[in-house]
Motif scaffolding. Structure first.
Motif, PDB file in Angstrom:
ATOM      1  N   VAL A  17       0.843  -1.201   0.000  1.00 42.81           N
ATOM      2  CA  VAL A  17       0.000   0.000   0.000  1.00 42.81           C
ATOM      3  C   VAL A  17       0.879   1.252   0.000  1.00 42.81           C
ATOM      4  CG1 VAL A  17      -1.638   1.333   1.386  1.00 42.81           C
ATOM      5  CG2 VAL A  17      -1.999  -1.098   1.085  1.00 42.81           C
TER       6      VAL A  17
ATOM      7  N   LEU B 171       2.085   1.727  -3.475  1.00 39.89           N
ATOM      8  CA  LEU B 171       0.963   2.209  -4.286  1.00 39.89           C
ATOM      9  C   LEU B 171       0.751   3.705  -4.057  1.00 39.89           C
ATOM     10  CD1 LEU B 171      -1.562   1.474  -6.092  1.00 39.89           C
ATOM     11  CD2 LEU B 171      -2.828   1.289  -3.943  1.00 39.89           C
ATOM     12  N   ALA B 172       0.817   4.094  -2.774  1.00 39.54           N
ATOM     13  CA  ALA B 172       0.610   5.499  -2.445  1.00 39.54           C
ATOM     14  C   ALA B 172       1.742   6.366  -2.984  1.00 39.54           C
ATOM     15  CB  ALA B 172       0.487   5.664  -0.931  1.00 39.54           C
TER      16      ALA B 172
ATOM     17  N   ALA C  34      -2.354   0.239   6.973  1.00 45.76           N
ATOM     18  CA  ALA C  34      -2.607  -0.028   5.547  1.00 45.76           C
ATOM     19  C   ALA C  34      -3.950   0.570   5.120  1.00 45.76           C
ATOM     20  CB  ALA C  34      -2.592  -1.537   5.305  1.00 45.76           C
TER      21      ALA C  34
ATOM     22  N   THR D  16      -3.889   4.486   4.843  1.00 47.32           N
ATOM     23  CA  THR D  16      -3.054   4.908   3.707  1.00 47.32           C
ATOM     24  C   THR D  16      -3.788   4.632   2.393  1.00 47.32           C
ATOM     25  OG1 THR D  16      -1.161   4.278   5.042  1.00 47.32           O
ATOM     26  CG2 THR D  16      -0.736   4.711   2.728  1.00 47.32           C
ATOM     27  N   LEU D  17      -4.439   3.476   2.297  1.00 48.16           N
ATOM     28  CA  LEU D  17      -5.187   3.137   1.082  1.00 48.16           C
ATOM     29  C   LEU D  17      -6.363   4.110   0.888  1.00 48.16           C
ATOM     30  CD1 LEU D  17      -5.489   1.087  -1.226  1.00 48.16           C
ATOM     31  CD2 LEU D  17      -7.013  -0.226   0.244  1.00 48.16           C
ATOM     32  N   CYS D  18      -7.063   4.410   1.974  1.00 47.99           N
ATOM     33  CA  CYS D  18      -8.182   5.356   1.877  1.00 47.99           C
ATOM     34  C   CYS D  18      -7.686   6.724   1.427  1.00 47.99           C
ATOM     35  CB  CYS D  18      -8.898   5.486   3.233  1.00 47.99           C
ATOM     36  SG  CYS D  18      -9.904   4.059   3.642  1.00 47.99           S
TER      37      CYS D  18
END
Lengths: 283, 335
Positions: free
Chosen positions: B22, B25-26, B292, B295-297
């Motif tokens: 994640v 990805l971020a 996680a 951070t994903l949100c």
């Protein structure tokens, strides 16, 4: 009234010694001048009507209630001087019901080893595992080891609670109405188990019981509390305590007491006043 | 035991990989998309490049803050749900967010930030949260015990009072101030002060470390206060320390990022479905999952209506809430 249960021999070391215990909540006197002792290997039941202070008496031993005066010693040590863990190594408790937590029976029973954990110990040792397994087998819940507490029956929960208490390897097992919510099959099963464990493990048992007949059947001695003044009304063997006069005085209800034809222990019959009237009016 | 340890180890490994994935990805996602295979080149390319500034100056601090706050809120929720044995408790139930909001509102309206600088925002939030923690705790302790249900009710009431006072202040404020208050209340991980980010990350890891000294106490507390005491746990002391840890974690998060709802409520429930109720795995797993999840949100909040950004609290609420209702309907949620 001061009553020392010493007929097993006063030379024996007392497991529990309660002296001159007084407890009042606000203005109400709950326990007054309570003194008695329990000796190794004894099965002592505390009986009395609702609100007479049976559970409060147990709670003073567990220190969740602090008495105004009096002393309580467990195996010669005053309970108020013991650390929480030390107290839990001396005595284990089985409550009326256990909360239906989502943990497995095995994890629940293993919690009984917590009082023996070293500071910063996070995992049970092999020895802890073996002890828990032994008591799960003795109490007949080993086959439920991986079942969740909230998925088993009330009777099985009580057996698991006894296994957890035994895993503490205590000198004294304290039970607060362990059969309160059980059917007669489980009542007898639980009390038979406790009696067997008492013999096998030389346990000392202190139990609160509502059911006078079960108390008479399984206990070596009884302590009858009087709700009217917070004192011990009578203490001694079931035959000495469970007399018609003492039960009528403390419970203020009509009873008949006869010997149980099988065990010869006192057997208390409740008297329905209407049934009695009907019988006396019959032609 | 070995089987269980292996399972726990596997769960922590998977969650750690998830956190790293994640994070990557971020790092790659945003208005300027950066392919993951270019990241090493950009990092070696020197500090003066635009790519380096985006990665190390903007995205990495935000990711670290998201992980720190997600972990802290999730851990605080796990501690409070375990301590109160109540599935509805979350870090904000005890009025901490209300206190922090009120503190920040007062700061904006009285313009303390003009005197002591931008630090006035987190500082006022932290002071507001601390005052509520102090109030809730001291209103609900007698000589021996911390009274859990009364504490919860007091927290909820303080929350209502603080929300009403915040609305009162908003009604009395000017348009500019009103916008500042609303933006702060909605929560954001866009924090320019790297010192605060490091404090937040370090604080949440310290909170996790200290919590582990009480993991067995939390397991015993699952049986109730009396049963835990019968197992040798000093329940008043344990609950007091856990309350302080959870409040500290929440206060820190609210002060730095504003109010980010749902993380502390939902993540512990989902993690419990996977790990079971044992706090020896639950604490670390909740921390990693919270890190996680938030951070994903935040990634979704940044890209969903790009180039504009949504407040991250909106995404945590929608995703978390819908997933939680789904899990509840399938009866997968247990305490």
């Amino acid at each position: 009234m001061t009553t020392d249960l010493q007929t097993n021999g006063s030379m024996k070391k007392k497991v529990v010694a309660i002296q001159n215990l007084n407890f009042q909540y606000r203005q109400k006197i709950i326990l007054r001048d309570i003194s008695f002792s329990v000796f190794p290997g004894e099965f002592v039941s505390i009986i009395g009507p609702n609100g007479c202070g049976k559970t409060t008496l147990i709670k003073t031993i567990l220190r969740s209630v602090v008495p105004q005066t009096g002393t309580i010693h467990i195996q010669g040590q005053e309970v108020k001087t013991l650390s929480n863990k030390a107290l839990a190594r001396h005595l284990a408790v089985v409550m009326q019901t256990i909360d239906p937590a989502a943990m497995t029976v095995k994890d629940y029973v293993l919690l009984g080893r917590l009082p023996f954990f070293e500071p910063y110990q996070f995992f049970e040792s092999q020895k802890d595992q073996a002890i828990a397994q032994r008591y799960m087998e003795l109490t007949g819940v080993a086959h439920l080891a991986e079942a969740r507490i909230n998925e088993i029956s009330g009777g099985e929960r009580q057996l698991a609670a006894i296994a957890r208490a035994l895993t503490q390897e205590p000198a004294l097992l304290v039970l607060d109405e362990p059969t309160a919510h059980l059917d007669i099959t489980h009542q007898v099963r639980v009390l038979n188990l406790i009696n067997t464990l008492k013999e096998q493990l030389s346990l000392t048992i202190l139990m609160v019981l509502h059911d006078l007949n079960l108390a008479a059947e399984y206990s070596d001695r009884l302590v009858l509390l009087d709700k009217n003044n917070g004192r011990i009304y009578k203490a001694g063997t079931p035959e000495e305590v469970l007399t018609k006069a003492s039960i009528q005085a403390v419970y203020q209800t009509g009873v008949e007491v006869r010997p149980n034809p099988i065990s010869n222990k006192p057997w208390v019959f409740l008297i329905n006043p209407h049934a009695q009237e009907g019988k006396s009016n019959a032609p | 035991m070995n089987h269980r340890l292996k399972r726990w180890g596997l769960i922590l490994l998977v969650l750690s990989v998830l956190v790293v994935a994640v994070g990557l990805l971020a790092l790659c996602t945003g208005s300027a998309g950066i392919p993951v295979n270019q990241i090493p080149d950009i990092l070696q390319g020197g500090k003066n490049t635009a790519g380096y500034s985006i990665l190390m100056g903007i995205r990495l601090p935000r990711i670290l803050l998201g992980m720190g706050i997600g972990g802290a809120l999730s851990l605080a929720g796990t501690l409070l749900q375990g301590m109160f044995r109540n599935p509805l408790v979350e870090p904000y139930t005890l009025g901490i967010s209300g206190g922090a909001s009120l503190g920040v509102c007062v700061n904006i309206l009285c313009q303390f930030y003009a005197v002591i600088g931008i630090i006035a925002y987190p500082l006022s939030g932290f002071i507001g949260a601390s005052l509520v923690i102090f109030l809730v705790y001291h209103l609900n302790r007698d000589n021996r015990n911390v009274r859990s249900n009364r504490m919860l009710l007091t927290g909820v009431m303080i929350s209502y009072v603080a929300s009403s006072l915040v609305m009162l202040l908003m009604a009395l404020s000017k348009t500019d101030d009103l916008q500042s208050i609303v933006l702060w209340i909605m929560g954001s991980l866009d924090e320019p002060d790297t010192t605060l980010i490091w404090i937040c990350c370090a604080g949440s890891i310290v909170g996790l470390f200290i919590s582990y000294f009480f993991c067995m106490d939390l397991n015993a507390l699952a049986l109730g206060d009396e049963e835990a005491a019968n197992l040798g746990i000093n329940t008043p002391r344990t609950k007091k320390i856990l309350f302080i840890i959870a409040s500290f974690l929440t206060g820190l998060s609210v002060a730095v990022a504003g109010i980010i709802m749902f993380v502390g409520l939902i993540v512990p429930h989902f993690v419990r479905m996977i790990t079971g109720p044992d706090h020896r795995i639950l604490l670390a797993a909740s921390f990693l999952s919270g890190a996680a999840f938030l951070t994903l949100c935040d990634v979704i909040a940044r890209v969903i209506i790009a180039p504009l950004e949504l407040p991250v609290g909106v995404i945590t609420g929608i995703i978390g809430g819908v997933m939680f209702i789904w899990a509840l309907s399938r009866k997968q949620v247990t305490l």
